[in-house]
Design a protein around this motif. Structure first.
Motif, PDB file in Angstrom:
ATOM      1  N   VAL A  17      23.138 101.607   5.813  1.00  0.00           N
ATOM      2  CA  VAL A  17      22.094 102.477   5.274  1.00  0.00           C
ATOM      3  C   VAL A  17      20.902 102.594   6.218  1.00  0.00           C
ATOM      4  O   VAL A  17      20.395 103.691   6.471  1.00  0.00           O
ATOM      5  CB  VAL A  17      21.629 101.965   3.894  1.00  0.00           C
ATOM      6  N   LEU A  18      20.441 101.462   6.742  1.00  0.00           N
ATOM      7  CA  LEU A  18      19.217 101.456   7.549  1.00  0.00           C
ATOM      8  C   LEU A  18      19.481 101.407   9.054  1.00  0.00           C
ATOM      9  O   LEU A  18      18.541 101.538   9.843  1.00  0.00           O
ATOM     10  CB  LEU A  18      18.346 100.251   7.161  1.00  0.00           C
ATOM     11  N   ARG A  19      20.753 101.176   9.434  1.00  0.00           N
ATOM     12  CA  ARG A  19      21.123 101.040  10.839  1.00  0.00           C
ATOM     13  C   ARG A  19      20.422  99.849  11.505  1.00  0.00           C
ATOM     14  O   ARG A  19      20.068  99.881  12.671  1.00  0.00           O
ATOM     15  CB  ARG A  19      20.820 102.330  11.620  1.00  0.00           C
ATOM     16  N   TRP A  20      20.213  98.787  10.729  1.00  0.00           N
ATOM     17  CA  TRP A  20      19.625  97.570  11.281  1.00  0.00           C
ATOM     18  C   TRP A  20      20.739  96.630  11.713  1.00  0.00           C
ATOM     19  O   TRP A  20      21.671  96.378  10.941  1.00  0.00           O
ATOM     20  CB  TRP A  20      18.773  96.856  10.234  1.00  0.00           C
ATOM     21  N   PRO A  21      20.666  96.074  12.912  1.00  0.00           N
ATOM     22  CA  PRO A  21      21.664  95.080  13.316  1.00  0.00           C
ATOM     23  C   PRO A  21      21.535  93.810  12.480  1.00  0.00           C
ATOM     24  O   PRO A  21      20.490  93.553  11.871  1.00  0.00           O
ATOM     25  CB  PRO A  21      21.330  94.816  14.789  1.00  0.00           C
ATOM     26  N   GLU A  22      22.588  93.022  12.482  1.00  0.00           N
ATOM     27  CA  GLU A  22      22.615  91.797  11.668  1.00  0.00           C
ATOM     28  C   GLU A  22      21.415  90.910  11.945  1.00  0.00           C
ATOM     29  O   GLU A  22      20.800  90.365  11.021  1.00  0.00           O
ATOM     30  CB  GLU A  22      23.918  91.035  11.947  1.00  0.00           C
ATOM     31  N   ARG A  23      21.058  90.758  13.207  1.00  0.00           N
ATOM     32  CA  ARG A  23      19.984  89.813  13.544  1.00  0.00           C
ATOM     33  C   ARG A  23      18.645  90.249  12.956  1.00  0.00           C
ATOM     34  O   ARG A  23      17.842  89.416  12.540  1.00  0.00           O
ATOM     35  CB  ARG A  23      19.867  89.658  15.063  1.00  0.00           C
ATOM     36  N   LYS A  24      18.390  91.549  12.896  1.00  0.00           N
ATOM     37  CA  LYS A  24      17.127  92.013  12.321  1.00  0.00           C
ATOM     38  C   LYS A  24      17.062  91.667  10.836  1.00  0.00           C
ATOM     39  O   LYS A  24      16.038  91.174  10.342  1.00  0.00           O
ATOM     40  CB  LYS A  24      16.968  93.519  12.519  1.00  0.00           C
ATOM     41  N   THR A  25      18.148  91.920  10.130  1.00  0.00           N
ATOM     42  CA  THR A  25      18.197  91.571   8.708  1.00  0.00           C
ATOM     43  C   THR A  25      17.983  90.074   8.514  1.00  0.00           C
ATOM     44  O   THR A  25      17.234  89.642   7.634  1.00  0.00           O
ATOM     45  CB  THR A  25      19.554  91.985   8.113  1.00  0.00           C
ATOM     46  N   ARG A  26      18.632  89.279   9.351  1.00  0.00           N
ATOM     47  CA  ARG A  26      18.520  87.817   9.247  1.00  0.00           C
ATOM     48  C   ARG A  26      17.091  87.348   9.492  1.00  0.00           C
ATOM     49  O   ARG A  26      16.573  86.487   8.774  1.00  0.00           O
ATOM     50  CB  ARG A  26      19.489  87.173  10.241  1.00  0.00           C
ATOM     51  N   LEU A  27      16.431  87.917  10.494  1.00  0.00           N
ATOM     52  CA  LEU A  27      15.064  87.502  10.810  1.00  0.00           C
ATOM     53  C   LEU A  27      14.090  87.874   9.692  1.00  0.00           C
ATOM     54  O   LEU A  27      13.210  87.088   9.335  1.00  0.00           O
ATOM     55  CB  LEU A  27      14.619  88.131  12.129  1.00  0.00           C
ATOM     56  N   ILE A  28      14.242  89.066   9.139  1.00  0.00           N
ATOM     57  CA  ILE A  28      13.349  89.496   8.053  1.00  0.00           C
ATOM     58  C   ILE A  28      13.529  88.602   6.832  1.00  0.00           C
ATOM     59  O   ILE A  28      12.556  88.151   6.210  1.00  0.00           O
ATOM     60  CB  ILE A  28      13.620  90.969   7.688  1.00  0.00           C
ATOM     61  N   ALA A  29      14.787  88.324   6.484  1.00  0.00           N
ATOM     62  CA  ALA A  29      15.068  87.494   5.311  1.00  0.00           C
ATOM     63  C   ALA A  29      14.595  86.059   5.520  1.00  0.00           C
ATOM     64  O   ALA A  29      13.994  85.451   4.627  1.00  0.00           O
ATOM     65  CB  ALA A  29      16.560  87.526   5.002  1.00  0.00           C
ATOM     66  N   ALA A  30      14.849  85.508   6.712  1.00  0.00           N
ATOM     67  CA  ALA A  30      14.427  84.132   6.993  1.00  0.00           C
ATOM     68  C   ALA A  30      12.911  84.014   6.966  1.00  0.00           C
ATOM     69  O   ALA A  30      12.354  83.050   6.427  1.00  0.00           O
ATOM     70  CB  ALA A  30      14.978  83.688   8.349  1.00  0.00           C
ATOM     71  N   ARG A  31      12.231  84.997   7.537  1.00  0.00           N
ATOM     72  CA  ARG A  31      10.762  84.965   7.559  1.00  0.00           C
ATOM     73  C   ARG A  31      10.194  84.981   6.135  1.00  0.00           C
ATOM     74  O   ARG A  31       9.241  84.261   5.821  1.00  0.00           O
ATOM     75  CB  ARG A  31      10.233  86.156   8.353  1.00  0.00           C
ATOM     76  N   TYR A  32      10.793  85.788   5.274  1.00  0.00           N
ATOM     77  CA  TYR A  32      10.344  85.873   3.875  1.00  0.00           C
ATOM     78  C   TYR A  32      10.485  84.520   3.177  1.00  0.00           C
ATOM     79  O   TYR A  32       9.561  84.052   2.493  1.00  0.00           O
ATOM     80  CB  TYR A  32      11.180  86.935   3.164  1.00  0.00           C
ATOM     81  N   ALA A  33      11.632  83.874   3.374  1.00  0.00           N
ATOM     82  CA  ALA A  33      11.854  82.575   2.739  1.00  0.00           C
ATOM     83  C   ALA A  33      10.926  81.510   3.318  1.00  0.00           C
ATOM     84  O   ALA A  33      10.375  80.682   2.583  1.00  0.00           O
ATOM     85  CB  ALA A  33      13.317  82.157   2.910  1.00  0.00           C
ATOM     86  N   MET A  34      10.723  81.529   4.626  1.00  0.00           N
ATOM     87  CA  MET A  34       9.864  80.533   5.266  1.00  0.00           C
ATOM     88  C   MET A  34       8.410  80.686   4.830  1.00  0.00           C
ATOM     89  O   MET A  34       7.721  79.695   4.559  1.00  0.00           O
ATOM     90  CB  MET A  34       9.996  80.644   6.789  1.00  0.00           C
ATOM     91  N   GLU A  35       7.938  81.915   4.756  1.00  0.00           N
ATOM     92  CA  GLU A  35       6.560  82.140   4.311  1.00  0.00           C
ATOM     93  C   GLU A  35       6.378  81.699   2.863  1.00  0.00           C
ATOM     94  O   GLU A  35       5.313  81.187   2.486  1.00  0.00           O
ATOM     95  CB  GLU A  35       6.200  83.616   4.472  1.00  0.00           C
ATOM     96  N   SER A  36       7.412  81.869   2.059  1.00  0.00           N
ATOM     97  CA  SER A  36       7.343  81.436   0.661  1.00  0.00           C
ATOM     98  C   SER A  36       7.259  79.915   0.578  1.00  0.00           C
ATOM     99  O   SER A  36       6.491  79.361  -0.225  1.00  0.00           O
ATOM    100  CB  SER A  36       8.568  81.944  -0.109  1.00  0.00           C
TER     101      SER A  36
END
Length: 288
Positions: free
Chosen positions: A234-253
């Motif tokens: 849908v967004l044409r984001w590579p796997e690593r971009k998705t992983r970094l965004i998700a990891a950052r969200y969890a880490m900040e939480s």
């Protein structure tokens, strides 16, 4: 195999849990700890951690109990028809014992975590913290460290191949190979094994997070990491971009939780991923 020695425990919820674990271990044929470790995943728990769950006079962590019970239930004879019900039964026993006895520390409790997680040894020695708070601090540190490792994980060696093929289609296979060279199948397998190990490790470690809101955020982030194919579609984001965004969200939480601050709002990119998830759920519902 011989039965494992039971610890000396007074009558109460902890003894009830321990007795039930030994009864299930017997029903499964007394499998050794190393066999259970192999079934659960060697990178998840040490075999001594599994053995200690039944033989030490301490409350095992919730994650250890759940995964050990799940495997013992699968091995039980006569068979256990409803494994989830058995897992839930032990969850109730664990919660009854929680607060009634000292808890075992999670695996690698002496490890250092990067950045805001600090030194777990220092956390354990903080006298003003209760045992439950120390346990939670250790659990969040382990999750945080796994998220750090996920952020550091390089892209799949074949990620450019996959991006090209998903965009151009299989009919351009020869052109892609001419441009990128042959696929690195061995390197990709090594990457996949490491990715799966870290994702599984994160899933198990999250079980020891007692705070529901924080646990759900980490679970949500992990599911987005596993769901990267749809994000690309849908967004044409590579796997690593998705992983970094998700990891950052969890880490900040986790950082906010440990600092006693409100859990942060998700980033714009994270909201975009959530929108993709909602869209796919709607499409699946329409197909059904």
């Amino acid at each position: 195999m011989p039965a494992w020695k039971k610890p000396d425990l007074l009558e109460g919820p902890l003894k009830d849990l321990n007795d039930a674990l030994h009864a299930l271990h017997k029903r499964a044929g007394y499998p050794p700890a190393r066999r259970l470790q192999a079934r659960i995943g060697k990178e998840v728990f040490s075999h001594t951690k599994i053995h200690d769950a039944l033989t030490k006079a301490l409350l095992p962590t919730r994650g250890v109990v759940e995964l050990v019970v799940r495997e013992l239930a699968k091995m039980a004879r006569p068979p256990i028809d409803d494994i989830e019900a058995e897992v839930n039964r032990f969850a109730a026993l664990w919660h009854a014992a929680h607060g009634d006895a000292p808890e075992a520390a999670p695996d690698h409790a002496s490890d250092r975590a990067e950045g805001p997680m600090g030194d777990l040894g220092a956390a354990r020695s903080t006298k003003r913290e209760s045992e439950g708070e120390i346990q939670m601090r250790a659990a969040t540190a382990h999750v945080y460290q796994t998220l750090v490792e996920l952020k550091r994980l390089r892209p799949d060696p074949n990620h450019e191949w996959d991006l090209y093929l998903r965009t151009a289609g299989e009919e351009r296979l020869a052109a892609v190979e001419a441009e990128l060279g042959p696929r690195d199948e061995e390197g990709s397998k090594i990457w996949q094994d490491e990715w799966e190990r870290l994702i599984q490790q994160l899933e198990v470690q999250t079980l020891d997070i007692d705070d529901t809101a924080l646990r759900e955020r980490i679970k949500d982030a992990r599911e987005f990491m596993e769901w990267h194919t749809e994000t690309f579609r849908v967004l044409r984001w590579p796997e690593r971009k998705t992983r970094l965004i998700a990891a950052r969200y969890a880490m900040e939480s986790i950082e906010a939780f440990r600092g006693g601050d409100p859990l942060p709002e998700p980033s714009k990119e994270y909201v975009e991923m959530r929108g993709v998830s909602d869209l796919m759920d709607e499409l699946d519902a329409e197909r059904r």
